[in-house]
Structures are given as structure tokens and as C-alpha cells.
Design a protein around this motif. Structure first.
Motif, mmCIF file in Angstrom:
data_model
loop_
_atom_site.group_PDB
_atom_site.id
_atom_site.type_symbol
_atom_site.label_atom_id
_atom_site.label_comp_id
_atom_site.label_asym_id
_atom_site.label_seq_id
_atom_site.Cartn_x
_atom_site.Cartn_y
_atom_site.Cartn_z
ATOM 1 N N THR A 169 0.834 -1.205 0.000
ATOM 2 C CA THR A 169 0.000 0.000 0.000
ATOM 3 C C THR A 169 0.865 1.251 0.000
ATOM 4 O OG1 THR A 169 -1.697 -1.192 1.245
ATOM 5 C CG2 THR A 169 -1.884 1.174 1.204
ATOM 6 N N LEU A 172 2.221 1.687 -3.449
ATOM 7 C CA LEU A 172 1.125 2.104 -4.324
ATOM 8 C C LEU A 172 0.816 3.592 -4.140
ATOM 9 C CD1 LEU A 172 -1.181 1.372 -6.318
ATOM 10 C CD2 LEU A 172 -2.576 0.900 -4.295
ATOM 11 N N PHE A 173 0.717 4.029 -2.883
ATOM 12 C CA PHE A 173 0.448 5.445 -2.617
ATOM 13 C C PHE A 173 1.566 6.327 -3.165
ATOM 14 C CE2 PHE A 173 -2.508 5.008 1.330
ATOM 15 C CZ PHE A 173 -3.464 4.422 0.533
ATOM 16 N N ILE A 176 1.127 6.439 -6.965
ATOM 17 C CA ILE A 176 -0.040 7.247 -7.341
ATOM 18 C C ILE A 176 0.264 8.729 -7.188
ATOM 19 C CG2 ILE A 176 -2.378 7.888 -6.608
ATOM 20 C CD1 ILE A 176 -2.861 4.901 -6.059
ATOM 21 N N ASN A 177 0.990 9.089 -6.154
ATOM 22 C CA ASN A 177 1.299 10.497 -5.917
ATOM 23 C C ASN A 177 2.358 11.041 -6.871
ATOM 24 O OD1 ASN A 177 -0.102 11.880 -3.484
ATOM 25 N ND2 ASN A 177 0.159 9.737 -2.920
ATOM 26 N N ILE A 179 1.937 10.765 -10.027
ATOM 27 C CA ILE A 179 1.135 11.218 -11.165
ATOM 28 C C ILE A 179 0.731 12.661 -10.905
ATOM 29 C CG2 ILE A 179 -0.979 10.866 -12.501
ATOM 30 C CD1 ILE A 179 -0.853 7.907 -11.511
#
Length: 189
Positions: A169, A172-173, A176-177, A179
Motif C-alpha cells: 500500500t 502504491l500510494f 499514485i502520488n 502522477i
């Protein structure tokens, strides 16, 4: 004179995006569970294990969101930023009239928040970049350290899976950040 067509929000079903998100999340969860059951045939999943793993996922999300915000706080302070507000769930620390004030506030859709103001004599984009990337750096460090730790920890498989959830996680975070956000009306910088 032509009329301008604007997209109106769906007022009949305002909850539809949330339902779609839950449906997609559920589908990914079921697919992931089926995958785990295929690769771990010798592990007998009891109902208590599923409940534990579900709680581990929820706690992982909460911890990683707040570690991300702590990364902004840490790197913001290193860059000379001034803290305005820091929140963890309903607990809020806000500067008001030059003093730190603790309160409990109802949040609207987030479990962590860090608001800071750049220094008057800013070091330019370097300090801004350090502050903004602090959350990503903290997520990547958390993910890398947690997943690495699983190679050295012996214990029940359910514990190792929980640590994988926490590390996965976090990564993943962090991804994602990376982007960049897209703003329709104004540019950020």
C-alpha cells in the motif's frame, strides 16, 4: 446566438461514483483473494483470518496516509515551511493567533492532512519540491523497509501478509502520488 452546453452533475444518482468505486474495489479484492488461494493452497483461511486481513488492509491505508502526511511535515520543516494545520483522523492541531490549538473535528473524506506555508525567503523550487515530495519519499521508504523486513521476520503467514499489505500500500500510494494532478481552471505553478 448558440447556447453553451455544459455538463451537469448527475443529480438523480449522486452516489453512483461511490458505488462504482466500491464495486471495482470489491472485484479487485475477490480476484486478489482467489489468486492468494491459488498460490497458497496449504494455508487454510478461516473466517477469522479474512476478518484479520480486512482489518489489516484498513489499518494499512490509514497508517500510510498519515505517514505520507508526516513526510510532508518532516520535509516541510526541513525546508523552512511553517505548519498551519496537521490532522490525523478527527484529531486536529491548528495554529491560531500564534498558538497551537488541539481540537476534534469531523473530517470530510480524508484521514490525514498537513497544511504548511513556505518561508518568506523561499529557497525557490528546491524547497517546494522537497516539501511536496516528502509524502512520496515517506511512502517509498515505508514500503521498501516493510517489505524488506518480511524477509527477516519469521512468524505466522497472516502477519507476513499484513506486512506485505502495509508495504504494498505504501508503494502504491507513492506511485499514485507521482502522477501529476490536472487542473482545468488554473495552473498550480
Amino acid at each position: 446566438m448558440p447556447t453553451e452546453v455544459t455538463e451537469q452533475p448527475n443529480k438523480k444518482f449522486p452516489f453512483l461514483p461511490t458505488v462504482i468505486q466500491f464495486a471495482l474495489g470489491g472485484a479487485v479484492g475477490v480476484a486478489g483473494s482467489m489468486y492468494l488461494m491459488d498460490i497458497l493452497p496449504s494455508f487454510d483461511f478461516a473466517l477469522s483470518d479474512w476478518i484479520y486481513l480486512t482489518l489489516a488492509i484498513i489499518v494499512s491505508w490509514f497508517l500510510n496516509i498519515n505517514l505520507h502526511e508526516f513526510g510532508h511535515l518532516l520535509f516541510g520543516k526541513l525546508s523552512g515551511y511553517r505548519l498551519i494545520s496537521y490532522r490525523v483522523s478527527v484529531f486536529s492541531w491548528d495554529y491560531e493567533n500564534g498558538r497551537m490549538k488541539f481540537s476534534i473535528k469531523k473530517t470530510k473524506g480524508y484521514s490525514g492532512l498537513c497544511i504548511m506555508i513556505p518561508p518568506v525567503k523561499s529557497q525557490g523550487r528546491t524547497s517546494d519540491l522537497l516539501y511536496f515530495s516528502g509524502g512520496i519519499i515517506m511512502n517509498v521508504l515505508t514500503g521498501a523497509l516493510t517489505i524488506t523486513a518480511t524477509f527477516f521476520i519469521t512468524g505466522p503467514l497472516i502477519l507476513l501478509m499484513s506486512l506485505y499489505f502495509l508495504g504494498g500500500t505504501a508503494l502504491l500510494f507513492g506511485a499514485i502520488n507521482l502522477i501529476p494532478p490536472i487542473y482545468k481552471s488554473a495552473s498550480f505553478y
